[in-house]
Motif scaffolding. Structure first.
Motif, short mmCIF file in Angstrom:
data_model
loop_
_atom_site.label_atom_id
_atom_site.label_comp_id
_atom_site.label_asym_id
_atom_site.label_seq_id
_atom_site.Cartn_x
_atom_site.Cartn_y
_atom_site.Cartn_z
N VAL A 124 -34.78 21.53 22.52
CA VAL A 124 -34.10 21.77 21.25
C VAL A 124 -34.92 21.25 20.08
CG1 VAL A 124 -31.85 21.66 22.40
CG2 VAL A 124 -32.76 19.62 21.32
N ARG A 125 -34.73 21.88 18.93
CA ARG A 125 -35.41 21.45 17.71
C ARG A 125 -34.63 21.94 16.49
NH1 ARG A 125 -39.74 24.77 15.26
NH2 ARG A 125 -39.52 26.90 15.98
N VAL A 126 -34.94 21.34 15.35
CA VAL A 126 -34.33 21.74 14.08
C VAL A 126 -35.39 22.44 13.25
CG1 VAL A 126 -33.36 20.86 11.92
CG2 VAL A 126 -32.57 19.96 14.10
N ILE A 127 -35.07 23.61 12.78
CA ILE A 127 -35.99 24.37 11.94
C ILE A 127 -35.84 23.93 10.48
CG2 ILE A 127 -36.53 26.69 11.09
CD1 ILE A 127 -35.67 27.69 13.92
N LYS A 128 -34.58 23.72 10.07
CA LYS A 128 -34.32 23.28 8.69
C LYS A 128 -33.13 22.34 8.71
CE LYS A 128 -33.25 24.97 4.10
NZ LYS A 128 -32.87 26.10 3.27
#
Length: 180
Positions: free
Chosen positions: A74-78
């Motif tokens: 998982v990751r956050v783009i913005k």
């Protein structure tokens, strides 16, 4: 790319190599060969998901059971989220423990959550775009969950409970004790 161990067995924070200059930045968000070599396993991601949420939205804690269990990257783009994984593997030395990681569009960190874990996140910024890879397809009949404010786990979500916005389904999830 660098894998950083967490207190949960088999759960890692992933720090990509980011190349930034006055024009912006570039980074390789995923490379199967490098990721699997660093992890020491062969993970084959088959589905990508993305969500957009407002501040206070809490999604989780969710998991898939049995043959439909999922590992996630998982990751956050913005934006900014507090991402949480809970070890639900009874034979694990970290069973019943959780790890939380702040993921942002700025820090570009990722979180690898293996099969056998519950997963959730809460949005700390005004809005967030959250992206995740799964190594197994979603199956509605195999979904499970854990209530976010479980007293046994005592997760610090970094927001007052009154500011957390949950789906109707997530408000009635079972406790850790009733799962085990």
């Amino acid at each position: 790319m660098r894998l950083i161990e967490t207190k949960l067995k088999d759960c890692f924070v992933v720090e990509p190599n980011v190349f930034a200059d006055d024009r912006g930045y570039f980074f390789e968000s995923y490379n199967e060969e490098k990721f699997n070599k660093a992890l020491g396993q062969n993970i084959n991601f088959v589905q990508d998901n993305e969500s957009f949420s407002s501040k206070g939205v809490l999604r989780g804690l969710h998991f898939q059971k049995g043959e439909f269990a999922q590992a996630k990257l998982v990751r956050v783009i913005k934006g900014e989220v507090l991402d949480v994984a809970v070890d639900l593997r009874p034979d694990s030395p970290s069973f019943g423990k959780y790890e939380s990681v702040v993921l942002t569009g700025e820090n570009k960190k990722q979180f690898f959550v293996p099969r056998g874990f519950a997963h959730g996140f809460v949005v700390l910024s005004d809005t967030a775009i959250f992206s995740y890879k799964c190594d197994n397809f979603y199956n509605k009949e195999s979904e499970g969950g854990l209530i976010f404010n479980d007293k046994t786990l005592n997760i610090d979500w970094k927001l007052p409970e009154s500011e957390c916005l949950l789906s109707e389904k997530d408000k009635i999830l079972p406790t850790f004790e009733t799962l085990f």
